[in-house]
Design a protein around this motif. Structure first.
Motif, PDB file in Angstrom:
ATOM      1  N   ALA A  75       3.018   7.417  -8.637  1.00  0.00           N
ATOM      2  CA  ALA A  75       2.038   7.581  -7.566  1.00  0.00           C
ATOM      3  C   ALA A  75       0.846   8.376  -8.079  1.00  0.00           C
ATOM      4  CB  ALA A  75       2.688   8.291  -6.384  1.00  0.00           C
ATOM      5  N   SER A  76      -0.156   8.480  -7.240  1.00  0.00           N
ATOM      6  CA  SER A  76      -1.318   9.248  -7.673  1.00  0.00           C
ATOM      7  C   SER A  76      -1.259  10.683  -7.146  1.00  0.00           C
ATOM      8  CB  SER A  76      -2.596   8.560  -7.197  1.00  0.00           C
ATOM      9  OG  SER A  76      -2.546   8.405  -5.796  1.00  0.00           O
ATOM     10  N   GLU A  77      -0.335  10.911  -6.206  1.00  0.00           N
ATOM     11  CA  GLU A  77      -0.252  12.259  -5.623  1.00  0.00           C
ATOM     12  C   GLU A  77       1.156  12.825  -5.737  1.00  0.00           C
ATOM     13  OE1 GLU A  77      -1.487  11.996  -1.575  1.00  0.00           O
ATOM     14  OE2 GLU A  77      -3.611  12.128  -2.087  1.00  0.00           O
ATOM     15  N   THR A  78       1.236  14.123  -5.819  1.00  0.00           N
ATOM     16  CA  THR A  78       2.537  14.799  -5.784  1.00  0.00           C
ATOM     17  C   THR A  78       2.999  14.909  -4.333  1.00  0.00           C
ATOM     18  OG1 THR A  78       2.194  16.079  -7.788  1.00  0.00           O
ATOM     19  CG2 THR A  78       3.666  17.029  -6.160  1.00  0.00           C
ATOM     20  N   ILE A  99      -5.262  23.068  -2.618  1.00  0.00           N
ATOM     21  CA  ILE A  99      -4.665  22.245  -3.688  1.00  0.00           C
ATOM     22  C   ILE A  99      -4.882  20.779  -3.351  1.00  0.00           C
ATOM     23  CG2 ILE A  99      -2.528  21.686  -4.913  1.00  0.00           C
ATOM     24  CD1 ILE A  99      -1.565  24.526  -4.098  1.00  0.00           C
ATOM     25  N   LYS A 100      -5.438  20.056  -4.318  1.00  0.00           N
ATOM     26  CA  LYS A 100      -5.750  18.650  -4.087  1.00  0.00           C
ATOM     27  C   LYS A 100      -4.588  17.769  -4.569  1.00  0.00           C
ATOM     28  CE  LYS A 100     -10.165  18.714  -2.619  1.00  0.00           C
ATOM     29  NZ  LYS A 100     -10.235  20.140  -2.336  1.00  0.00           N
ATOM     30  N   LYS A 101      -4.505  16.572  -4.025  1.00  0.00           N
ATOM     31  CA  LYS A 101      -3.545  15.558  -4.445  1.00  0.00           C
ATOM     32  C   LYS A 101      -2.084  15.989  -4.326  1.00  0.00           C
ATOM     33  CE  LYS A 101      -6.306  12.444  -6.987  1.00  0.00           C
ATOM     34  NZ  LYS A 101      -6.201  11.337  -7.892  1.00  0.00           N
ATOM     35  N   VAL A 102      -1.810  16.809  -3.326  1.00  0.00           N
ATOM     36  CA  VAL A 102      -0.426  17.159  -3.030  1.00  0.00           C
ATOM     37  C   VAL A 102      -0.213  17.008  -1.525  1.00  0.00           C
ATOM     38  CG1 VAL A 102       1.320  18.978  -3.015  1.00  0.00           C
ATOM     39  CG2 VAL A 102      -0.256  18.800  -4.930  1.00  0.00           C
ATOM     40  N   THR A 103       0.814  16.239  -1.127  1.00  0.00           N
ATOM     41  CA  THR A 103       1.095  16.115   0.300  1.00  0.00           C
ATOM     42  C   THR A 103       2.455  16.727   0.613  1.00  0.00           C
ATOM     43  OG1 THR A 103       2.081  13.941  -0.045  1.00  0.00           O
ATOM     44  CG2 THR A 103      -0.232  13.978   0.599  1.00  0.00           C
ATOM     45  N   VAL A 104       2.573  17.225   1.830  1.00  0.00           N
ATOM     46  CA  VAL A 104       3.846  17.790   2.284  1.00  0.00           C
ATOM     47  C   VAL A 104       4.384  16.877   3.375  1.00  0.00           C
ATOM     48  CG1 VAL A 104       5.003  19.807   3.258  1.00  0.00           C
ATOM     49  CG2 VAL A 104       3.000  20.100   1.789  1.00  0.00           C
ATOM     50  N   GLY A 105       5.596  16.385   3.200  1.00  0.00           N
ATOM     51  CA  GLY A 105       6.166  15.467   4.179  1.00  0.00           C
ATOM     52  C   GLY A 105       7.555  15.897   4.618  1.00  0.00           C
ATOM     53  N   GLN A 109      12.595  18.358  -1.800  1.00  0.00           N
ATOM     54  CA  GLN A 109      12.463  17.492  -2.966  1.00  0.00           C
ATOM     55  C   GLN A 109      11.012  17.429  -3.396  1.00  0.00           C
ATOM     56  OE1 GLN A 109      15.253  13.916  -2.865  1.00  0.00           O
ATOM     57  NE2 GLN A 109      14.843  14.243  -0.706  1.00  0.00           N
ATOM     58  N   VAL A 110      10.802  17.547  -4.686  1.00  0.00           N
ATOM     59  CA  VAL A 110       9.441  17.496  -5.204  1.00  0.00           C
ATOM     60  C   VAL A 110       9.291  16.293  -6.125  1.00  0.00           C
ATOM     61  CG1 VAL A 110       7.687  18.698  -6.556  1.00  0.00           C
ATOM     62  CG2 VAL A 110       9.180  19.991  -5.014  1.00  0.00           C
ATOM     63  N   PHE A 111       8.369  15.420  -5.761  1.00  0.00           N
ATOM     64  CA  PHE A 111       8.107  14.210  -6.557  1.00  0.00           C
ATOM     65  C   PHE A 111       6.770  14.381  -7.262  1.00  0.00           C
ATOM     66  CE2 PHE A 111      11.364  11.494  -4.592  1.00  0.00           C
ATOM     67  CZ  PHE A 111      11.599  12.143  -3.385  1.00  0.00           C
ATOM     68  N   VAL A 112       6.813  14.717  -8.537  1.00  0.00           N
ATOM     69  CA  VAL A 112       5.591  14.779  -9.328  1.00  0.00           C
ATOM     70  C   VAL A 112       5.463  13.422 -10.021  1.00  0.00           C
ATOM     71  CG1 VAL A 112       4.389  15.941 -11.216  1.00  0.00           C
ATOM     72  CG2 VAL A 112       5.858  17.259  -9.675  1.00  0.00           C
ATOM     73  N   PRO A 113       4.301  12.756  -9.903  1.00  0.00           N
ATOM     74  CA  PRO A 113       4.151  11.426 -10.481  1.00  0.00           C
ATOM     75  C   PRO A 113       4.568  11.389 -11.947  1.00  0.00           C
ATOM     76  CG  PRO A 113       2.224  11.975  -9.187  1.00  0.00           C
ATOM     77  CD  PRO A 113       3.078  13.196  -9.215  1.00  0.00           C
ATOM     78  N   GLY A 114       5.403  10.420 -12.288  1.00  0.00           N
ATOM     79  CA  GLY A 114       5.801  10.245 -13.672  1.00  0.00           C
ATOM     80  C   GLY A 114       6.934  11.156 -14.125  1.00  0.00           C
ATOM     81  N   GLN A 115       7.415  12.004 -13.205  1.00  0.00           N
ATOM     82  CA  GLN A 115       8.505  12.909 -13.583  1.00  0.00           C
ATOM     83  C   GLN A 115       9.715  12.692 -12.681  1.00  0.00           C
ATOM     84  OE1 GLN A 115       7.206  16.990 -13.699  1.00  0.00           O
ATOM     85  NE2 GLN A 115       5.420  16.465 -14.942  1.00  0.00           N
ATOM     86  N   PRO A 116      10.920  13.047 -13.189  1.00  0.00           N
ATOM     87  CA  PRO A 116      12.090  12.899 -12.324  1.00  0.00           C
ATOM     88  C   PRO A 116      12.001  13.837 -11.112  1.00  0.00           C
ATOM     89  CG  PRO A 116      12.726  13.691 -14.527  1.00  0.00           C
ATOM     90  CD  PRO A 116      11.244  13.560 -14.520  1.00  0.00           C
ATOM     91  N   LYS A 135       0.837  -1.203   0.000  1.00  0.00           N
ATOM     92  CA  LYS A 135       0.000   0.000   0.000  1.00  0.00           C
ATOM     93  C   LYS A 135       0.875   1.257   0.000  1.00  0.00           C
ATOM     94  CE  LYS A 135      -2.641   1.827   3.336  1.00  0.00           C
ATOM     95  NZ  LYS A 135      -3.080   1.643   4.712  1.00  0.00           N
ATOM     96  N   THR A 136       1.914   1.250   0.856  1.00  0.00           N
ATOM     97  CA  THR A 136       2.746   2.442   0.978  1.00  0.00           C
ATOM     98  C   THR A 136       3.637   2.629  -0.253  1.00  0.00           C
ATOM     99  OG1 THR A 136       2.789   1.890   3.329  1.00  0.00           O
ATOM    100  CG2 THR A 136       4.150   3.735   2.627  1.00  0.00           C
ATOM    101  N   ARG A 137       4.066   1.517  -0.840  1.00  0.00           N
ATOM    102  CA  ARG A 137       4.873   1.630  -2.070  1.00  0.00           C
ATOM    103  C   ARG A 137       4.067   2.304  -3.180  1.00  0.00           C
ATOM    104  NH1 ARG A 137       9.705  -1.388  -2.026  1.00  0.00           N
ATOM    105  NH2 ARG A 137      10.003  -1.541  -4.262  1.00  0.00           N
ATOM    106  N   LYS A 138       2.792   1.984  -3.214  1.00  0.00           N
ATOM    107  CA  LYS A 138       1.911   2.621  -4.197  1.00  0.00           C
ATOM    108  C   LYS A 138       1.809   4.116  -3.930  1.00  0.00           C
ATOM    109  CE  LYS A 138      -1.204  -0.780  -5.950  1.00  0.00           C
ATOM    110  NZ  LYS A 138      -2.177  -1.672  -5.364  1.00  0.00           N
ATOM    111  N   LYS A 139       1.593   4.413  -2.659  1.00  0.00           N
ATOM    112  CA  LYS A 139       1.415   5.812  -2.265  1.00  0.00           C
ATOM    113  C   LYS A 139       2.675   6.636  -2.575  1.00  0.00           C
ATOM    114  CE  LYS A 139       1.168   8.442   1.766  1.00  0.00           C
ATOM    115  NZ  LYS A 139       1.635   8.240   3.118  1.00  0.00           N
TER     116      LYS A 139
END
Lengths: 501, 120
Positions: free
Chosen positions: B24-27, B58-64, B79-86, B13-17
């Motif tokens: 992933a489905s969220e930035t 803003i939806k589908k963005v988490t701050v960690g 670091q910014v992880f946008v799904p599908g991008q480096p 589950k967490t690997r997906k997230k």
């Protein structure tokens, strides 16, 4: 680094990271340390499950032995052998301890692991508990690391909630519990027997060995004590196998080592490199060289127990045995780079001031010896020593090494011995010529105004004690009796007319 | 208490997230918050990102948060992880840079070059 100025979007593309290989730091900066799920996502607790479900305790120890992992706290004792000794010891109760009392000045490897990946330590200690037959562990961590303590406690609580610590772990029938013990920052409490005394609530003083902790350790029971970084490697070895780990490194030192790179270096930071990487690669490629085009003079490893490595050993492959052969040691991984502006006698004095203050006082060679050693160094740096003092100081060094009770005292003279070995000329300059070549030792320092002086009067205005006299357009002079050697005149001179002499 | 099976489920589950195996489905915006990061001012940056995401709904963005990534001179690091991008690493970030990153990168899809590393 390429010569062209370019913009890179990820740190992974920098020269700083390209030469690194991260095992102990694998999750640092990647996962949220306060979220156990993210640790589990990156194969966390998988090694524990593997050990519990498909390995006997002896098989776990055999893998660690075969991997060639050696203690990362500095001593370099083979970890698997240590576990084996503890397993073989007879005792109704055994303990697993973690040394997180990172005390070397300038070292912060263990803090980074505990703040960035605390579960790695918990998982490895639980595996160690399974291997040696212990159900209780203690992490001894310094109170000066409040964030590391907080994150470790959060991690322990989460692991308990998930049933990864406590009774009947994951329904396997095995028990292991973990508690934090805070140290108050005494350097000697990083020594294993002093650390155990401190956990027991006694004064943090070393006790003679043997008996070794594997036989009679915490509360007089057989105990395994490893460093944070050692533990950070364990889960990966269990998962990937001994061969994978031992394929990295040199003949006698396997795997990687984390270094806290500091001092006169462009890229200060935390680096993890395979054993056998040369000092040149670390300093020039990963570290980006020395700022300001200055000349490399020495690299100090091993903190107050280590020594200084001169430029002629720049291409040495870093591992436990090579460092000892050239009079230094791995230590816990501090690596301080020095350039031409550093005085090596002053460096030795700095470390001696540290060990002298941190000596616990239990044994005479260390308590009095380090004090006497420091006095010699003060005599040298103030220009009052003679050649006999140099000889006497050296023999005192060997006396302390041979007679001190614990590692603190036995290694305390190393900074002096290694600088005397490689930088004897600097000692001679201090003693014979009463000069400090690097211009650091204030009592031997003299500022002189040369003929390049244009008589602009700026230095005379800037001098805080009015030691400079002269008239406009005439060469100025410094009254050495008044001068406090602050160097303001030299900094302010626009004609580079003031030099250190 | 969890079973071994449940631990594996959490892993998947967490690997997906986190987008480990597939986008992933969220930035995710991750701020380096070890002692070193905090000392160089990463906490206000973290708070500013949190606030900006909430205020702008803003939806589908988490701050960690994460621990030390190792490169002291670039702290605070984001670091910014946008799904599908480096992954994009921002360096020496202050709270004042947050609104521009949110606007141009998170909402606009274009990394802010001036906050990435420039090397010689």
């Amino acid at each position: 680094m390429s010569k062209n100025v370019s913009s890179v979007t990820s740190l992974n593309d920098t020269a700083f990271y390209k030469n690194q290989y991260r095992i102990a730091l694998r999750n640092c900066g990647i996962i949220d340390p306060e979220n156990i799920d993210e640790y589990i996502a990156y194969d966390g607790y998988k090694a524990l499950i593997k050990a519990y479900s498909s390995m006997t305790p002896q098989e776990v120890i055999d893998v660690i032995k075969a991997s060639g992992l050696r203690g990362r706290g500095g001593g370099g004792f083979p970890t698997g052998t240590k576990w084996q000794f503890t397993k073989n010891s007879v005792g109704d109760k055994k303990f697993v301890c973690c040394n997180a009392d990172e005390g070397d000045p300038g070292a912060f490897m263990d803090r980074a692991v505990m703040e960035g990946d605390p579960h790695a330590v918990i998982e490895a200690m639980t595996i160690a508990g399974y291997a040696i037959g212990a159900d209780q562990g203690y992490v001894y961590i310094r109170a000066e690391y409040p964030l590391a303590v907080k994150r470790l406690q959060i991690a322990i609580n989460q692991a308990k909630e998930y049933g990864l610590l406590g009774k009947n772990i994951l329904n396997t029938g095995y028990n292991f519990d973990l508690e934090i013990r805070l140290g108050s920052g005494a350097f000697v409490c990083g020594e294993e027997t002093a650390l155990m005394n401190s956990i027991e609530g006694k004064r943090g003083e070393p006790r003679p060995r043997p008996p070794f902790p594997a036989v009679k350790g915490l509360f007089a029971k057989p105990t395994v004590l490893n460093n944070v970084e050692t533990y950070a490697n364990i889960a990966q070895i269990i998962l990937n196998g001994a061969e994978w780990f031992s394929s990295m490194g040199t003949v006698k030192s396997k795997g990687t080592k984390v270094f806290a790179l500091g001092g006169k270096i462009v890229n200060t930071g935390l680096v993890e490199i395979p054993m056998g990487t040369t000092l040149r690669t670390i300093i020039e490629e990963i570290g980006g060289g020395i700022p300001g085009g200055k000349k490399f003079k020495a690299a100090q490893t091993g903190g107050p127990s280590g020594g200084c490595i001169p430029p002629e050993h720049f291409d040495i492959e870093i591992d436990y045995d090579n460092l000892i052969a050239i009079g230094s040691m791995m230590g816990s991984g501090g690596l301080i780079v020095m350039d031409e502006d550093n005085c090596m006698v002053d460096i030795a004095k700095f470390f001696l001031e540290f060990t002298q203050e941190e000596s616990c006082g239990k044994c005479t060679p260390c308590r009095i010896g380090t004090q006497r050693l420091l006095e010699y160094l003060e005599k040298i740096t103030s220009g009052n020593a003679d050649m006999q003092d140099l000889e006497d100081m050296e023999s005192l060094c060997y006396y302390i090494k041979d007679n001190a009770l614990c590692g603190l005292g036995q290694t305390a003279p190393n900074p002096v011995l290694s600088t005397m070995r490689y930088f004897k000329d600097e000692y001679l300059a201090h003693v014979r010529d009463k000069k400090c070549p690097a211009g650091v030792c204030k009592k031997l320092l003299k500022f002189i105004i040369t003929d390049a002086c244009k008589g602009c009067t700026l230095c005379a205005k800037k001098c805080p004690v009015g030691a400079i006299s002269g008239t406009v357009k005439n060469v100025h002079t410094i009254d050495q009796a008044k001068c406090i050697k602050c160097g303001v005149c030299m900094e302010s001179c626009k004609f580079s007319a003031i030099i250190k002499g | 208490m969890k079973t071994i099976e449940e631990i594996y489920q959490i892993r998947e589950k967490t690997r997906k997230k986190l987008g480990v195996d597939a986008p992933a489905s969220e930035t995710r915006i991750v701020v380096g918050l070890a002692t070193c990061g905090v000392a160089s001012g990463a906490k206000p940056v973290y708070d500013a990102f949190k606030k900006a995401i909430k205020e702008n709904k803003i939806k589908k963005v988490t701050v960690g948060q994460a621990g030390c990534i190792g490169m002291c001179k670039f702290e605070p690091l984001v670091q910014v992880f946008v799904p599908g991008q480096p992954v994009v690493t921002y360096v020496n970030i202050g709270a004042d840079a947050v609104s521009q990153i949110i606007e141009e990168h998170i909402l606009g899809g274009k990394p802010v070059a001036k906050y990435t590393i420039t090397q010689e």
